[in-house]
Design a protein around this motif. Structure first.
Motif, PDB file in Angstrom:
ATOM      1  N   GLY A   8       0.810  -1.204   0.000  1.00  0.00           N
ATOM      2  CA  GLY A   8       0.000   0.000   0.000  1.00  0.00           C
ATOM      3  C   GLY A   8       0.845   1.256   0.000  1.00  0.00           C
ATOM      4  O   GLY A   8       2.058   1.206  -0.186  1.00  0.00           O
ATOM      5  N   PRO A   9       0.205   2.395   0.269  1.00  0.00           N
ATOM      6  CA  PRO A   9       0.907   3.676   0.159  1.00  0.00           C
ATOM      7  C   PRO A   9       1.732   4.124   1.370  1.00  0.00           C
ATOM      8  O   PRO A   9       2.438   5.118   1.256  1.00  0.00           O
ATOM      9  CB  PRO A   9      -0.239   4.662  -0.087  1.00  0.00           C
ATOM     10  CG  PRO A   9      -1.411   4.046   0.597  1.00  0.00           C
ATOM     11  CD  PRO A   9      -1.236   2.555   0.405  1.00  0.00           C
ATOM     12  N   PRO A  10       1.696   3.462   2.531  1.00  0.00           N
ATOM     13  CA  PRO A  10       2.472   3.986   3.651  1.00  0.00           C
ATOM     14  C   PRO A  10       3.953   4.148   3.292  1.00  0.00           C
ATOM     15  O   PRO A  10       4.576   3.204   2.792  1.00  0.00           O
ATOM     16  CB  PRO A  10       2.292   2.960   4.766  1.00  0.00           C
ATOM     17  CG  PRO A  10       0.985   2.301   4.453  1.00  0.00           C
ATOM     18  CD  PRO A  10       0.930   2.261   2.946  1.00  0.00           C
ATOM     19  N   PRO A  11       4.530   5.330   3.577  1.00  0.00           N
ATOM     20  CA  PRO A  11       5.926   5.574   3.223  1.00  0.00           C
ATOM     21  C   PRO A  11       6.934   5.087   4.259  1.00  0.00           C
ATOM     22  O   PRO A  11       8.134   5.055   3.982  1.00  0.00           O
ATOM     23  CB  PRO A  11       5.984   7.096   3.113  1.00  0.00           C
ATOM     24  CG  PRO A  11       4.965   7.561   4.108  1.00  0.00           C
ATOM     25  CD  PRO A  11       3.860   6.535   4.037  1.00  0.00           C
ATOM     26  N   ALA A  12       6.456   4.723   5.449  1.00  0.00           N
ATOM     27  CA  ALA A  12       7.371   4.362   6.532  1.00  0.00           C
ATOM     28  C   ALA A  12       6.678   3.390   7.480  1.00  0.00           C
ATOM     29  O   ALA A  12       5.453   3.282   7.488  1.00  0.00           O
ATOM     30  CB  ALA A  12       7.796   5.620   7.299  1.00  0.00           C
ATOM     31  N   PRO A  13       7.459   2.687   8.311  1.00  0.00           N
ATOM     32  CA  PRO A  13       6.866   1.776   9.298  1.00  0.00           C
ATOM     33  C   PRO A  13       6.064   2.540  10.347  1.00  0.00           C
ATOM     34  O   PRO A  13       6.213   3.758  10.494  1.00  0.00           O
ATOM     35  CB  PRO A  13       8.066   1.103   9.952  1.00  0.00           C
ATOM     36  CG  PRO A  13       9.272   1.546   9.229  1.00  0.00           C
ATOM     37  CD  PRO A  13       8.907   2.702   8.359  1.00  0.00           C
TER      38      PRO A  13
END
Length: 100
Positions: A77-82
């Motif tokens: 998906g689109p999450p850029p970071a943990p």
């Protein structure tokens, strides 16, 4: 700065989780046989609240289908970071999330 949150150790059994509010944001305490850790439940994409899916051992963001593993690492998906890892320690028979 958020005030520390204390939870009795026996409220989070090995393999279990406990949802909490840290500061004014949703978070979760997770306990494995090896460790106790805490994660923010705020998606790193647009700050939606992610839901723990115990059967899949994943977090799911319903807004844009972001998925994270049980340690908060991005799976898809689109999450850029943990997910943000929160400071946590075990003191005697309690779990303390946050710094005093």
């Amino acid at each position: 700065a958020a005030k520390p949150v204390e939870v009795p150790l026996d409220k989070v059994p090995v393999g279990g989780v406990k949802e909490i509010v840290y500061g004014d944001k949703p978070a979760i305490i997770m306990r494995s046989a090896e460790a106790v850790y805490a994660l923010s439940r705020m998606c790193t994409h647009l700050a939606c609240t992610v839901a723990w899916q115990p059967a899949q051992k994943e977090f799911h963001c319903p807004c844009h289908e972001g998925r994270y593993d049980q340690f908060g690492n991005v799976l898809s998906g689109p999450p850029p970071a943990p997910l943000e890892q929160l400071p946590v320690k075990v003191e005697g028979n309690k779990i303390v999330v946050g710094n005093a």
